[in-house]
Design an enzyme around this catalytic site. Structure first.
Site, PDB file in Angstrom:
ATOM      1  N   HIS A   1       0.847  -1.190   0.000  1.00  0.00           N
ATOM      2  CA  HIS A   1       0.000   0.000   0.000  1.00  0.00           C
ATOM      3  C   HIS A   1       0.875   1.230   0.000  1.00  0.00           C
ATOM      4  O   HIS A   1       2.079   1.152   0.216  1.00  0.00           O
ATOM      5  CB  HIS A   1      -0.952   0.003   1.206  1.00  0.00           C
ATOM      6  CG  HIS A   1      -0.274   0.045   2.544  1.00  0.00           C
ATOM      7  ND1 HIS A   1       0.052  -1.094   3.256  1.00  0.00           N
ATOM      8  CD2 HIS A   1       0.160   1.079   3.309  1.00  0.00           C
ATOM      9  CE1 HIS A   1       0.631  -0.758   4.393  1.00  0.00           C
ATOM     10  NE2 HIS A   1       0.727   0.564   4.449  1.00  0.00           N
TER      11      HIS A   1
ATOM     12  N   GLU B   1      -6.447   4.546  11.373  1.00  0.00           N
ATOM     13  CA  GLU B   1      -6.126   4.271   9.978  1.00  0.00           C
ATOM     14  C   GLU B   1      -7.310   3.681   9.239  1.00  0.00           C
ATOM     15  O   GLU B   1      -8.205   3.085   9.835  1.00  0.00           O
ATOM     16  CB  GLU B   1      -4.938   3.327   9.883  1.00  0.00           C
ATOM     17  CG  GLU B   1      -5.168   2.014  10.607  1.00  0.00           C
ATOM     18  CD  GLU B   1      -4.043   1.032  10.330  1.00  0.00           C
ATOM     19  OE1 GLU B   1      -3.031   1.109  11.021  1.00  0.00           O
ATOM     20  OE2 GLU B   1      -4.186   0.201   9.427  1.00  0.00           O
TER      21      GLU B   1
ATOM     22  N   GLN C   1      -3.541   3.642   2.206  1.00  0.00           N
ATOM     23  CA  GLN C   1      -3.771   3.677   3.656  1.00  0.00           C
ATOM     24  C   GLN C   1      -3.764   5.142   4.094  1.00  0.00           C
ATOM     25  O   GLN C   1      -2.795   5.855   3.852  1.00  0.00           O
ATOM     26  CB  GLN C   1      -2.650   2.913   4.374  1.00  0.00           C
ATOM     27  CG  GLN C   1      -2.786   2.920   5.892  1.00  0.00           C
ATOM     28  CD  GLN C   1      -1.587   2.281   6.572  1.00  0.00           C
ATOM     29  OE1 GLN C   1      -0.451   2.529   6.213  1.00  0.00           O
ATOM     30  NE2 GLN C   1      -1.849   1.442   7.555  1.00  0.00           N
TER      31      GLN C   1
ATOM     32  N   HIS D   1       4.463   7.053   3.485  1.00  0.00           N
ATOM     33  CA  HIS D   1       5.336   5.881   3.362  1.00  0.00           C
ATOM     34  C   HIS D   1       4.901   4.993   2.203  1.00  0.00           C
ATOM     35  O   HIS D   1       3.764   5.071   1.726  1.00  0.00           O
ATOM     36  CB  HIS D   1       5.384   5.069   4.654  1.00  0.00           C
ATOM     37  CG  HIS D   1       4.084   4.469   5.093  1.00  0.00           C
ATOM     38  ND1 HIS D   1       3.176   5.128   5.880  1.00  0.00           N
ATOM     39  CD2 HIS D   1       3.535   3.253   4.851  1.00  0.00           C
ATOM     40  CE1 HIS D   1       2.133   4.348   6.117  1.00  0.00           C
ATOM     41  NE2 HIS D   1       2.317   3.198   5.491  1.00  0.00           N
TER      42      HIS D   1
ATOM     43  N   GLU E   1       7.883   0.792   4.600  1.00  0.00           N
ATOM     44  CA  GLU E   1       7.293  -0.163   5.544  1.00  0.00           C
ATOM     45  C   GLU E   1       7.373  -1.549   4.932  1.00  0.00           C
ATOM     46  O   GLU E   1       7.134  -1.716   3.728  1.00  0.00           O
ATOM     47  CB  GLU E   1       5.825   0.213   5.796  1.00  0.00           C
ATOM     48  CG  GLU E   1       5.098  -0.736   6.749  1.00  0.00           C
ATOM     49  CD  GLU E   1       3.623  -0.375   6.944  1.00  0.00           C
ATOM     50  OE1 GLU E   1       3.136   0.555   6.258  1.00  0.00           O
ATOM     51  OE2 GLU E   1       2.975  -1.037   7.759  1.00  0.00           O
TER      52      GLU E   1
HETATM   53 CO    CO Z   1       1.297   1.437   6.169  1.00  0.00          CO
END
Ligand code: CO
Length: 155
Positions: free
Chosen positions: A24, A60, A73, A97, A147
């Site tokens: 994501h 989130e 996300q 990210h 991530e």
């Molecule tokens: Co994430």
């Protein structure tokens, strides 16, 4: 000597750290509900999951399109002391990210450490929907907070 009975890794499907795909893209937002309204209303994305991760200090939402392989996300601070709150204070809302799916997050982290990269957690921590995650310091990845996500078996 051949590895009879074993299927060798397909270099087109995975990398030497077990990286499988983009998992994501994470977007930092100050207000989760407002951001969901923006992304669903503007692009027609659908919310597939929401949770609060107290350890990460974030609210989130996962949004998807099409076949579900496109995942955005949205992350909003749940705690004013969270690193995400600090990020928003310094940089404002925006791309936060890039997450990759990996087969084994601990193994991928160990390999990256061997390559001299700073992995932020000593041990993987709990991520979205029971995943195990860690992050790689953006100073070691050309400015991109990366991530690594290992999904529970079968996901
Ligand atoms: Co994430």
């Amino acid at each position: 000597m051949t590895n009879a009975g074993q299927t060798p890794p397909d270099p087109h499907l995975t990398t030497d750290i077990g990286l499988l795909r983009v998992d994501h893209v994470g977007v930092a937002v100050p207000d989760l509900d407002a951001a969901i309204a923006l992304h669903t209303g503007t692009f027609g994305l659908r919310v597939t999951h929401r949770e609060t991760n107290a350890e990460q200090g974030v609210h989130e939402a996962m949004l998807t399109a099409g076949d579900g392989r496109t995942v955005v996300q949205l992350v909003a601070p749940a705690d004013p002391e969270s690193t995400l709150a600090t990020f928003l204070g310094r940089r404002g809302p925006g791309l936060h990210h890039l997450a990759y799916t990996v087969a084994d997050v601990a193994a991928a982290a160990a390999t990256l450490r061997d390559r001299g990269l700073r992995v932020l957690y000593d041990e993987p921590r709990g991520g979205t929907s029971g995943s195990r995650i860690t992050f790689v310091h953006p100073a070691d990845t050309g400015g991109v907070l990366v991530e690594l996500v290992e999904h529970p078996a079968g996901d």
